[in-house]
Design a protein around this motif. Structure first.
Motif, PDB file in Angstrom:
ATOM      1  N   GLU A 178       2.544   0.485 -15.289  1.00 29.17           N
ATOM      2  CA  GLU A 178       1.899   1.349 -14.430  1.00 29.17           C
ATOM      3  C   GLU A 178       0.646   0.564 -13.663  1.00 29.17           C
ATOM      4  O   GLU A 178       0.648  -0.730 -14.035  1.00 29.17           O
ATOM      5  CB  GLU A 178       0.837   2.206 -15.082  1.00 29.17           C
ATOM      6  N   PHE A 179       0.386   0.888 -12.601  1.00 25.05           N
ATOM      7  CA  PHE A 179      -0.653   0.380 -11.704  1.00 25.05           C
ATOM      8  C   PHE A 179      -1.652   1.267 -10.991  1.00 25.05           C
ATOM      9  O   PHE A 179      -1.402   2.613 -11.135  1.00 25.05           O
ATOM     10  CB  PHE A 179      -0.026  -0.555 -10.497  1.00 25.05           C
ATOM     11  N   THR A 180      -2.682   0.795 -10.505  1.00 32.08           N
ATOM     12  CA  THR A 180      -3.802   1.891  -9.946  1.00 32.08           C
ATOM     13  C   THR A 180      -3.739   1.567  -8.339  1.00 32.08           C
ATOM     14  O   THR A 180      -3.954   0.249  -7.980  1.00 32.08           O
ATOM     15  CB  THR A 180      -5.095   1.451 -10.517  1.00 32.08           C
ATOM     16  N   LEU A 226      -5.115   6.434  -7.798  1.00 31.50           N
ATOM     17  CA  LEU A 226      -4.314   7.157  -8.845  1.00 31.50           C
ATOM     18  C   LEU A 226      -3.490   6.194  -9.555  1.00 31.50           C
ATOM     19  O   LEU A 226      -3.091   5.171  -8.981  1.00 31.50           O
ATOM     20  CB  LEU A 226      -3.599   8.137  -8.301  1.00 31.50           C
ATOM     21  N   VAL A 227      -3.457   6.344 -11.103  1.00 38.67           N
ATOM     22  CA  VAL A 227      -2.625   5.510 -11.733  1.00 38.67           C
ATOM     23  C   VAL A 227      -1.083   6.236 -11.644  1.00 38.67           C
ATOM     24  O   VAL A 227      -1.087   7.327 -11.835  1.00 38.67           O
ATOM     25  CB  VAL A 227      -2.975   5.659 -13.362  1.00 38.67           C
ATOM     26  N   LYS A 228      -0.191   5.250 -11.142  1.00 37.09           N
ATOM     27  CA  LYS A 228       1.187   5.555 -10.875  1.00 37.09           C
ATOM     28  C   LYS A 228       2.122   4.634 -11.456  1.00 37.09           C
ATOM     29  O   LYS A 228       1.754   3.525 -11.915  1.00 37.09           O
ATOM     30  CB  LYS A 228       1.409   5.602  -9.475  1.00 37.09           C
ATOM     31  N   HIS A 229       3.278   4.800 -11.505  1.00 34.93           N
ATOM     32  CA  HIS A 229       4.462   4.247 -12.096  1.00 34.93           C
ATOM     33  C   HIS A 229       4.769   2.965 -11.125  1.00 34.93           C
ATOM     34  O   HIS A 229       4.656   3.083  -9.909  1.00 34.93           O
ATOM     35  CB  HIS A 229       5.662   4.805 -12.393  1.00 34.93           C
ATOM     36  N   GLN A 250       6.449   2.937  -7.701  1.00 31.74           N
ATOM     37  CA  GLN A 250       6.088   3.688  -6.730  1.00 31.74           C
ATOM     38  C   GLN A 250       5.083   2.862  -5.793  1.00 31.74           C
ATOM     39  O   GLN A 250       4.565   3.074  -5.142  1.00 31.74           O
ATOM     40  CB  GLN A 250       5.154   4.860  -7.016  1.00 31.74           C
ATOM     41  N   ILE A 251       5.249   1.454  -5.994  1.00 35.32           N
ATOM     42  CA  ILE A 251       4.498   0.475  -5.415  1.00 35.32           C
ATOM     43  C   ILE A 251       5.220   0.387  -4.015  1.00 35.32           C
ATOM     44  O   ILE A 251       6.400   0.334  -4.038  1.00 35.32           O
ATOM     45  CB  ILE A 251       4.457  -0.806  -5.978  1.00 35.32           C
ATOM     46  N   ASP A 252       4.208   0.227  -2.869  1.00 32.89           N
ATOM     47  CA  ASP A 252       5.216  -0.102  -1.647  1.00 32.89           C
ATOM     48  C   ASP A 252       4.790  -1.355  -1.145  1.00 32.89           C
ATOM     49  O   ASP A 252       5.630  -2.199  -0.861  1.00 32.89           O
ATOM     50  CB  ASP A 252       4.557   0.918  -0.586  1.00 32.89           C
ATOM     51  N   HIS A 253       3.657  -1.899  -1.458  1.00 34.94           N
ATOM     52  CA  HIS A 253       3.304  -3.170  -1.209  1.00 34.94           C
ATOM     53  C   HIS A 253       2.142  -3.710  -1.697  1.00 34.94           C
ATOM     54  O   HIS A 253       1.403  -2.820  -2.264  1.00 34.94           O
ATOM     55  CB  HIS A 253       3.131  -3.483   0.251  1.00 34.94           C
ATOM     56  N   GLU A 254       1.887  -4.789  -1.765  1.00 33.22           N
ATOM     57  CA  GLU A 254       0.586  -5.541  -2.369  1.00 33.22           C
ATOM     58  C   GLU A 254      -0.426  -6.105  -1.228  1.00 33.22           C
ATOM     59  O   GLU A 254       0.203  -6.564  -0.533  1.00 33.22           O
ATOM     60  CB  GLU A 254       1.040  -6.729  -3.249  1.00 33.22           C
ATOM     61  N   GLU A 255      -1.502  -6.075  -1.556  1.00 31.18           N
ATOM     62  CA  GLU A 255      -2.506  -6.421  -0.657  1.00 31.18           C
ATOM     63  C   GLU A 255      -3.522  -7.131  -1.385  1.00 31.18           C
ATOM     64  O   GLU A 255      -3.202  -7.478  -2.661  1.00 31.18           O
ATOM     65  CB  GLU A 255      -3.495  -5.419  -0.109  1.00 31.18           C
ATOM     66  N   LYS A 256      -4.412  -7.979  -0.796  1.00 32.29           N
ATOM     67  CA  LYS A 256      -5.382  -8.934  -1.790  1.00 32.29           C
ATOM     68  C   LYS A 256      -6.234  -8.029  -2.576  1.00 32.29           C
ATOM     69  O   LYS A 256      -6.644  -8.717  -3.498  1.00 32.29           O
ATOM     70  CB  LYS A 256      -6.084  -9.897  -0.486  1.00 32.29           C
ATOM     71  N   LEU A 257      -6.432  -7.018  -2.329  1.00 34.35           N
ATOM     72  CA  LEU A 257      -7.209  -6.189  -3.058  1.00 34.35           C
ATOM     73  C   LEU A 257      -6.480  -5.397  -4.345  1.00 34.35           C
ATOM     74  O   LEU A 257      -6.948  -5.231  -5.256  1.00 34.35           O
ATOM     75  CB  LEU A 257      -8.021  -5.011  -2.405  1.00 34.35           C
ATOM     76  N   GLY A 258      -5.210  -5.365  -4.309  1.00 34.12           N
ATOM     77  CA  GLY A 258      -4.146  -4.750  -5.236  1.00 34.12           C
ATOM     78  C   GLY A 258      -3.078  -3.926  -4.586  1.00 34.12           C
ATOM     79  O   GLY A 258      -2.896  -4.200  -3.419  1.00 34.12           O
ATOM     80  N   ALA A 259      -2.170  -3.205  -5.446  1.00 35.02           N
ATOM     81  CA  ALA A 259      -1.147  -2.502  -5.026  1.00 35.02           C
ATOM     82  C   ALA A 259      -1.382  -1.154  -4.202  1.00 35.02           C
ATOM     83  O   ALA A 259      -2.483  -0.446  -4.609  1.00 35.02           O
ATOM     84  CB  ALA A 259      -0.292  -2.357  -6.132  1.00 35.02           C
ATOM     85  N   ILE A 260      -0.658  -0.791  -3.265  1.00 36.63           N
ATOM     86  CA  ILE A 260      -0.628   0.331  -2.406  1.00 36.63           C
ATOM     87  C   ILE A 260       0.494   1.014  -2.983  1.00 36.63           C
ATOM     88  O   ILE A 260       1.687   0.703  -2.718  1.00 36.63           O
ATOM     89  CB  ILE A 260      -0.695  -0.038  -1.035  1.00 36.63           C
ATOM     90  N   CYS A 261       0.524   2.564  -2.977  1.00 35.81           N
ATOM     91  CA  CYS A 261       1.448   3.342  -3.420  1.00 35.81           C
ATOM     92  C   CYS A 261       2.380   3.713  -2.163  1.00 35.81           C
ATOM     93  O   CYS A 261       1.813   3.483  -1.001  1.00 35.81           O
ATOM     94  CB  CYS A 261       1.037   4.400  -4.232  1.00 35.81           C
ATOM     95  N   GLN A 262       3.380   4.281  -2.405  1.00 41.25           N
ATOM     96  CA  GLN A 262       4.227   4.772  -1.354  1.00 41.25           C
ATOM     97  C   GLN A 262       3.627   5.886  -0.603  1.00 41.25           C
ATOM     98  O   GLN A 262       3.758   5.803   0.678  1.00 41.25           O
ATOM     99  CB  GLN A 262       5.846   4.957  -1.824  1.00 41.25           C
ATOM    100  N   GLU A 263       2.902   6.807  -1.226  1.00 47.68           N
ATOM    101  CA  GLU A 263       2.149   7.907  -0.471  1.00 47.68           C
ATOM    102  C   GLU A 263       1.280   7.615   0.577  1.00 47.68           C
ATOM    103  O   GLU A 263       1.033   7.962   1.584  1.00 47.68           O
ATOM    104  CB  GLU A 263       1.796   8.901  -1.514  1.00 47.68           C
ATOM    105  N   CYS A 264       0.410   6.346  -0.075  1.00 45.37           N
ATOM    106  CA  CYS A 264      -0.591   5.833   0.873  1.00 45.37           C
ATOM    107  C   CYS A 264      -0.028   5.166   2.044  1.00 45.37           C
ATOM    108  O   CYS A 264      -0.837   5.104   2.952  1.00 45.37           O
ATOM    109  CB  CYS A 264      -1.833   5.201   0.034  1.00 45.37           C
ATOM    110  N   ALA A 265       1.147   4.270   1.963  1.00 50.01           N
ATOM    111  CA  ALA A 265       1.398   3.688   2.874  1.00 50.01           C
ATOM    112  C   ALA A 265       2.393   4.305   3.928  1.00 50.01           C
ATOM    113  O   ALA A 265       2.346   3.900   5.074  1.00 50.01           O
ATOM    114  CB  ALA A 265       2.354   2.591   1.989  1.00 50.01           C
ATOM    115  N   ALA A 266       2.447   5.469   3.711  1.00 52.22           N
ATOM    116  CA  ALA A 266       3.366   6.413   4.498  1.00 52.22           C
ATOM    117  C   ALA A 266       2.539   7.093   5.697  1.00 52.22           C
ATOM    118  O   ALA A 266       1.379   6.717   5.726  1.00 52.22           O
ATOM    119  CB  ALA A 266       3.978   7.586   3.661  1.00 52.22           C
TER     120      ALA A 266
END
Length: 97
Positions: free
Chosen positions: A67-69, A75-78, A81-97
């Motif tokens: 899981e990742f946040t 939100l904690v997701k599987h 569902q990671i879309d990409h990584e930024e320097k602050l952390g991972a971004i999910c596919q829903e937020c990247a859309a």
């Protein structure tokens, strides 16, 4: 024939006096109080349920290995569902859309 829809329309009812209108409308400021107000109950109670002394125990699990946040929606997701990584952390596919 052209019609001016913005022009004021006069009818027989418009010429009534203020006294005649006041006689038709009931007095809303009278001392009568509607005790049975079903639309706005004073208190809402569940039938047969007293939840005042109920303690809820919630077990909070730390993020699992798969899981990742998301740093955008928090939100904690599987991991799938990671879309990409930024320097602050991972971004999910829903937020990247």
């Amino acid at each position: 024939m052209a019609t001016d829809y913005d022009a004021p329309r006069k009818t027989d009812e418009d010429t009534e006096s203020i006294q005649a209108l006041q006689e038709r409308v009931p007095d809303k400021l009278s001392g009568v109080v509607d005790v049975d107000d079903a639309d706005n109950p004073g208190s809402f109670e569940l039938a047969g349920q007293d939840l005042a002394d109920l303690d809820l125990d919630v077990v909070v699990l730390p993020p699992q290995a798969d899981e990742f946040t998301c740093v955008s929606c928090f939100l904690v997701k599987h991991r799938s569902q990671i879309d990409h990584e930024e320097k602050l952390g991972a971004i999910c596919q829903e937020c990247a859309a």
